[in-house]
Design a protein around this motif. Structure first.
Motif, PDB file in Angstrom:
ATOM      1  N   ALA A   1       0.850  -1.203   0.000  1.00 28.41           N
ATOM      2  CA  ALA A   1       0.000   0.000   0.000  1.00 28.41           C
ATOM      3  C   ALA A   1       0.881   1.247   0.000  1.00 28.41           C
ATOM      4  CB  ALA A   1      -0.916   0.004   1.223  1.00 28.41           C
ATOM      5  N   TRP A   2       1.922   1.202   0.813  1.00 21.51           N
ATOM      6  CA  TRP A   2       2.861   2.331   0.884  1.00 21.51           C
ATOM      7  C   TRP A   2       3.482   2.592  -0.495  1.00 21.51           C
ATOM      8  CZ3 TRP A   2       3.770   5.810   4.668  1.00 21.51           C
ATOM      9  CH2 TRP A   2       4.909   6.618   4.527  1.00 21.51           C
ATOM     10  N   ASN A   3       3.909   1.512  -1.158  1.00 24.50           N
ATOM     11  CA  ASN A   3       4.489   1.645  -2.510  1.00 24.50           C
ATOM     12  C   ASN A   3       3.483   2.301  -3.469  1.00 24.50           C
ATOM     13  OD1 ASN A   3       6.705   0.270  -1.559  1.00 24.50           O
ATOM     14  ND2 ASN A   3       6.268  -1.651  -2.649  1.00 24.50           N
ATOM     15  N   ALA A   4       2.250   1.802  -3.416  1.00 20.02           N
ATOM     16  CA  ALA A   4       1.214   2.307  -4.338  1.00 20.02           C
ATOM     17  C   ALA A   4       0.931   3.782  -4.072  1.00 20.02           C
ATOM     18  CB  ALA A   4      -0.063   1.478  -4.181  1.00 20.02           C
ATOM     19  N   ILE A   5       0.904   4.144  -2.798  1.00 17.92           N
ATOM     20  CA  ILE A   5       0.633   5.542  -2.419  1.00 17.92           C
ATOM     21  C   ILE A   5       1.789   6.435  -2.884  1.00 17.92           C
ATOM     22  CG2 ILE A   5       0.388   7.072  -0.416  1.00 17.92           C
ATOM     23  CD1 ILE A   5      -1.028   4.528   0.922  1.00 17.92           C
ATOM     24  N   GLU A   6       3.019   5.969  -2.656  1.00 16.56           N
ATOM     25  CA  GLU A   6       4.209   6.696  -3.143  1.00 16.56           C
ATOM     26  C   GLU A   6       4.118   6.939  -4.646  1.00 16.56           C
ATOM     27  OE1 GLU A   6       6.049   7.982  -0.296  1.00 16.56           O
ATOM     28  OE2 GLU A   6       7.571   7.730  -1.850  1.00 16.56           O
ATOM     29  N   ALA A   7       3.598   5.938  -5.358  1.00  9.80           N
ATOM     30  CA  ALA A   7       3.542   6.015  -6.822  1.00  9.80           C
ATOM     31  C   ALA A   7       2.364   6.846  -7.307  1.00  9.80           C
ATOM     32  CB  ALA A   7       3.474   4.606  -7.403  1.00  9.80           C
ATOM     33  N   GLY A   8       1.443   7.217  -6.401  1.00  2.79           N
ATOM     34  CA  GLY A   8       0.364   8.147  -6.781  1.00  2.79           C
ATOM     35  C   GLY A   8      -0.976   7.541  -7.126  1.00  2.79           C
ATOM     36  N   VAL A   9      -1.266   6.323  -6.637  1.00  3.53           N
ATOM     37  CA  VAL A   9      -2.584   5.740  -6.952  1.00  3.53           C
ATOM     38  C   VAL A   9      -3.699   6.559  -6.295  1.00  3.53           C
ATOM     39  CG1 VAL A   9      -1.670   3.383  -7.178  1.00  3.53           C
ATOM     40  CG2 VAL A   9      -2.650   4.140  -4.976  1.00  3.53           C
ATOM     41  N   ASP A  10      -4.920   6.328  -6.751  1.00  8.69           N
ATOM     42  CA  ASP A  10      -6.071   7.088  -6.245  1.00  8.69           C
ATOM     43  C   ASP A  10      -6.786   6.381  -5.097  1.00  8.69           C
ATOM     44  OD1 ASP A  10      -6.118   9.251  -8.373  1.00  8.69           O
ATOM     45  OD2 ASP A  10      -6.117   7.417  -9.580  1.00  8.69           O
ATOM     46  N   GLY A  11      -6.647   5.042  -5.038  1.00 11.27           N
ATOM     47  CA  GLY A  11      -7.369   4.322  -3.992  1.00 11.27           C
ATOM     48  C   GLY A  11      -6.687   3.019  -3.623  1.00 11.27           C
ATOM     49  N   ILE A  12      -7.014   2.564  -2.418  1.00 13.61           N
ATOM     50  CA  ILE A  12      -6.508   1.280  -1.923  1.00 13.61           C
ATOM     51  C   ILE A  12      -7.702   0.361  -1.674  1.00 13.61           C
ATOM     52  CG2 ILE A  12      -5.323   0.093  -0.002  1.00 13.61           C
ATOM     53  CD1 ILE A  12      -3.351   1.734  -1.620  1.00 13.61           C
ATOM     54  N   GLU A  13      -7.650  -0.842  -2.248  1.00 13.83           N
ATOM     55  CA  GLU A  13      -8.687  -1.854  -2.037  1.00 13.83           C
ATOM     56  C   GLU A  13      -8.224  -2.791  -0.925  1.00 13.83           C
ATOM     57  OE1 GLU A  13     -11.480  -1.663  -4.108  1.00 13.83           O
ATOM     58  OE2 GLU A  13     -10.541   0.048  -5.148  1.00 13.83           O
ATOM     59  N   HIS A  14      -9.118  -3.166  -0.053  1.00 15.32           N
ATOM     60  CA  HIS A  14      -8.877  -4.052   1.104  1.00 15.32           C
ATOM     61  C   HIS A  14      -8.047  -3.351   2.191  1.00 15.32           C
ATOM     62  CE1 HIS A  14     -10.182  -6.787  -1.978  1.00 15.32           C
ATOM     63  NE2 HIS A  14      -9.031  -6.739  -2.611  1.00 15.32           N
ATOM     64  N   GLY A  15      -6.746  -3.248   1.988  1.00 12.57           N
ATOM     65  CA  GLY A  15      -5.888  -2.586   2.979  1.00 12.57           C
ATOM     66  C   GLY A  15      -6.024  -3.190   4.364  1.00 12.57           C
ATOM     67  N   PHE A  16      -6.030  -4.532   4.420  1.00 14.11           N
ATOM     68  CA  PHE A  16      -6.255  -5.221   5.700  1.00 14.11           C
ATOM     69  C   PHE A  16      -5.208  -4.861   6.756  1.00 14.11           C
ATOM     70  CE2 PHE A  16      -7.958  -8.651   2.706  1.00 14.11           C
ATOM     71  CZ  PHE A  16      -9.280  -8.260   2.867  1.00 14.11           C
ATOM     72  N   ASN A  17      -3.990  -4.579   6.294  1.00 21.33           N
ATOM     73  CA  ASN A  17      -2.886  -4.417   7.250  1.00 21.33           C
ATOM     74  C   ASN A  17      -2.297  -3.006   7.280  1.00 21.33           C
ATOM     75  OD1 ASN A  17      -2.673  -7.232   8.221  1.00 21.33           O
ATOM     76  ND2 ASN A  17      -2.344  -7.644   6.044  1.00 21.33           N
ATOM     77  N   LEU A  18      -3.129  -2.013   7.011  1.00 19.39           N
ATOM     78  CA  LEU A  18      -2.614  -0.646   6.937  1.00 19.39           C
ATOM     79  C   LEU A  18      -2.183  -0.119   8.314  1.00 19.39           C
ATOM     80  CD1 LEU A  18      -5.255   0.885   4.493  1.00 19.39           C
ATOM     81  CD2 LEU A  18      -2.878   0.268   3.967  1.00 19.39           C
ATOM     82  N   ALA A  19      -0.961   0.405   8.361  1.00 18.44           N
ATOM     83  CA  ALA A  19      -0.457   1.036   9.584  1.00 18.44           C
ATOM     84  C   ALA A  19      -0.992   2.463   9.657  1.00 18.44           C
ATOM     85  CB  ALA A  19       1.066   1.053   9.557  1.00 18.44           C
ATOM     86  N   ASP A  20      -0.989   3.034  10.841  1.00 22.29           N
ATOM     87  CA  ASP A  20      -1.460   4.418  11.001  1.00 22.29           C
ATOM     88  C   ASP A  20      -0.693   5.380  10.091  1.00 22.29           C
ATOM     89  OD1 ASP A  20      -3.363   3.681  12.772  1.00 22.29           O
ATOM     90  OD2 ASP A  20      -2.425   4.567  14.552  1.00 22.29           O
ATOM     91  N   SER A  21       0.639   5.176  10.000  1.00 19.92           N
ATOM     92  CA  SER A  21       1.446   6.092   9.172  1.00 19.92           C
ATOM     93  C   SER A  21       0.984   6.053   7.711  1.00 19.92           C
ATOM     94  CB  SER A  21       2.922   5.728   9.272  1.00 19.92           C
ATOM     95  OG  SER A  21       3.091   4.338   9.035  1.00 19.92           O
ATOM     96  N   THR A  22       0.553   4.883   7.244  1.00 17.41           N
ATOM     97  CA  THR A  22       0.069   4.760   5.864  1.00 17.41           C
ATOM     98  C   THR A  22      -1.288   5.448   5.727  1.00 17.41           C
ATOM     99  OG1 THR A  22       1.135   2.600   5.858  1.00 17.41           O
ATOM    100  CG2 THR A  22      -0.278   3.103   3.987  1.00 17.41           C
ATOM    101  N   LEU A  23      -2.141   5.256   6.731  1.00 18.89           N
ATOM    102  CA  LEU A  23      -3.470   5.894   6.697  1.00 18.89           C
ATOM    103  C   LEU A  23      -3.346   7.418   6.722  1.00 18.89           C
ATOM    104  CD1 LEU A  23      -5.283   3.444   9.150  1.00 18.89           C
ATOM    105  CD2 LEU A  23      -5.831   3.735   6.723  1.00 18.89           C
ATOM    106  N   VAL A  24      -2.378   7.928   7.512  1.00 16.08           N
ATOM    107  CA  VAL A  24      -2.161   9.377   7.565  1.00 16.08           C
ATOM    108  C   VAL A  24      -1.799   9.899   6.176  1.00 16.08           C
ATOM    109  CG1 VAL A  24      -0.576  11.167   8.426  1.00 16.08           C
ATOM    110  CG2 VAL A  24      -1.541   9.472  10.011  1.00 16.08           C
ATOM    111  N   LYS A  25      -0.932   9.156   5.506  1.00 21.39           N
ATOM    112  CA  LYS A  25      -0.504   9.558   4.164  1.00 21.39           C
ATOM    113  C   LYS A  25      -1.683   9.520   3.185  1.00 21.39           C
ATOM    114  CE  LYS A  25       3.620   9.524   1.603  1.00 21.39           C
ATOM    115  NZ  LYS A  25       5.011   9.339   1.602  1.00 21.39           N
ATOM    116  N   MET A  26      -2.550   8.508   3.323  1.00 24.33           N
ATOM    117  CA  MET A  26      -3.738   8.422   2.462  1.00 24.33           C
ATOM    118  C   MET A  26      -4.635   9.639   2.673  1.00 24.33           C
ATOM    119  SD  MET A  26      -4.638   4.353   2.761  1.00 24.33           S
ATOM    120  CE  MET A  26      -6.151   4.392   1.789  1.00 24.33           C
ATOM    121  N   ALA A  27      -4.832   9.996   3.950  1.00 24.24           N
ATOM    122  CA  ALA A  27      -5.697  11.149   4.250  1.00 24.24           C
ATOM    123  C   ALA A  27      -5.101  12.425   3.648  1.00 24.24           C
ATOM    124  CB  ALA A  27      -5.862  11.288   5.759  1.00 24.24           C
TER     125      ALA A  27
END
Ligand SMILES: [Zn+2]
Length: 433
Positions: free
Chosen positions: A256-282
């Motif tokens: 998920a972190w890789n995908a977010i770094e690369a600029g995707v628009d959304g994450i599907e499932h994200g069962f194991n997202l850490a808070d730091s990743t969620l902060v970046k998504m927000a």
């Protein structure tokens, strides 16, 4: 050639305008109307429809006499619901292994049979008031696009389909255990990416086949392969140049972190997202599609799959973990888009099975109107379709449903009591009489 094209277009536009001018309006009286943008319920609203579009929202008192009226004043009227994560062309039994089923389907189920089965599932969404679906792969070689086109031209009944075409994935896709000499089979279900340049080619192929959205597998768990940040960047840059959104299947936090770094628009499932990743998504306004299931669904699934009734403790920990992740995502400000990802046959129609997402979100503590907004307006925003779907407003498609009951105090029963379904101005269901 261009001149003729121009004349043809001008003629078509003029003809279209004339047709609109002659069209009669249909009016819907809505006792309660869910305004999905403001996330509120409005009283006694009148919806005016011409052809396949809504043209005005006013009050009851403006209703002209002698006009065609659909009286939904006893009900709550909503935009047609959206399931943002479906696999209409895929179905497996609870006890079946995903990879084995996929190989079986790809080698023994013809495309014709697969599409015919998919068309039955597609129709069942409309029966449940889900008038749009985002279909995210596991659909052969563009069979989702074919199904969408057949529905749009009126050959079969079904929801609006926003189709991804084959999922873009690293070597092996999600189908594990296939021998090297049979890897070609994977290419019947996934577009395997080898390097950034190939990633660009893959998006161009998809654009050429008229897909509506790009779906990638950021990881292939349980296969160990994954797309690199550079590959995903190449996908995103190419897709965005065509104004297509990119959404990423992700099981591990790293992918998920890789995908977010690369600029995707959304994450599907994200069962194991850490808070730091969620902060970046927000921060980047990247949406999450939580695709978990309710307690009742999990119990049914476990029974069908043949689990020992004394060994179901894992369901409790699954539900607890997923509830926690959903809460963290909401608290940290991540936009939530509703999606079911239900492709296991739990012996109800696919549309009915999809609606389990409402039960899950409610069990996890989301408020009724927030759940509805995630399955209407917010979903449309993240597809760039707010002018068309997910919102009862002038210019939008007349995709309108009505439910019986009290949405706020009795959400699940009410959202499952669909009494009226209109899609593109055509009435599919009306059991209000
Ligand atoms: Zn899925």
């Amino acid at each position: 050639m261009y001149k003729i094209l121009f004349i043809t277009l001008t003629f078509l536009i003029t003809a279209q305008t004339k047709i609109l001018a002659q069209q009669k309006s249909t009016y819907i009286k809505a006792g309660l109307l869910y305004d999905s943008k403001s996330n509120t319920l409005l009283k006694n609203k009148l919806i005016e429809i011409q052809g396949e579009r809504i043209i005005a929202i006013t009050d009851f008192k403006t209703l002209p006499k002698t006009q065609q009226v659909i009286d939904l004043s006893e009900y709550t009227v909503l935009p047609g619901l959206i399931d943002a994560h479906t696999h209409v062309l895929f179905s497996q039994e609870a006890q079946e292994d995903f990879a084995e089923h996929s190989v079986h389907s790809l080698t023994m189920e013809s495309d014709a049979l697969r599409v015919l089965r998919g068309s039955k599932r597609a129709k069942s969404y409309v029966d449940q008031g889900i008038t749009s679906i985002k279909d995210l792969g596991n659909s052969g070689i563009y069979l989702d696009v074919s199904l969408r086109d057949a529905i749009n031209e009126g050959s079969i009944l079904g929801p609006r389909i926003f189709a991804s075409g084959p999922i873009l994935a690293a070597e092996g896709g999600q189908i594990y255990g296939v021998l090297p000499e049979h890897q070609d089979i994977i290419g019947l279900e996934y577009r395997i990416i080898s390097g950034p340049e190939d990633a660009k080619n893959a998006v161009n192929e998809h654009v050429n086949q008229n897909v509506d959205v790009i779906k990638i597998c950021a990881d292939n768990i349980p296969n160990k392969t994954y797309l690199t940040v550079d590959e995903i960047k190449s996908v995103v840059n190419t897709a965005h140049a065509y104004h297509l959104k990119v959404t990423a299947h992700s099981i591990t936090n790293q992918s998920a972190w890789n995908a977010i770094e690369a600029g995707v628009d959304g994450i599907e499932h994200g069962f194991n997202l850490a808070d730091s990743t969620l902060v970046k998504m927000a921060e980047k306004n990247i949406y999450l599609v939580p695709t978990e299931n309710s307690r009742a669904y999990m119990d049914t699934y476990a029974k069908l799959a043949g689990y020992n009734p004394n060994e179901l403790g894992w369901i409790d920990s699954y539900i607890k973990k997923m509830k926690d992740r959903l809460h963290r995502a909401i608290d940290l400000g991540v936009p939530i888009v509703a999606g079911s990802d239900n492709y296991t046959d739990i012996k109800v129609s696919r549309g009915e099975s999809s609606k389990d997402m409402f039960r899950y979100y409610a069990e996890a503590g989301m408020k009724p109107l927030d759940i509805l907004q995630s399955s209407t307006y917010i979903s449309a925003v993240h597809l760039n379709k707010t002018n068309d779907i997910g919102y009862i407003a002038p210019q939008a498609y007349a995709d309108i449903i009505a439910v019986k009951g009290d949405l706020i105090h009795n959400f699940i029963t009410t959202i499952n009591s669909v009494v009226f379904v209109m899609k593109g101005g055509d009435v599919y269901i009306n059991t209000t009489d």
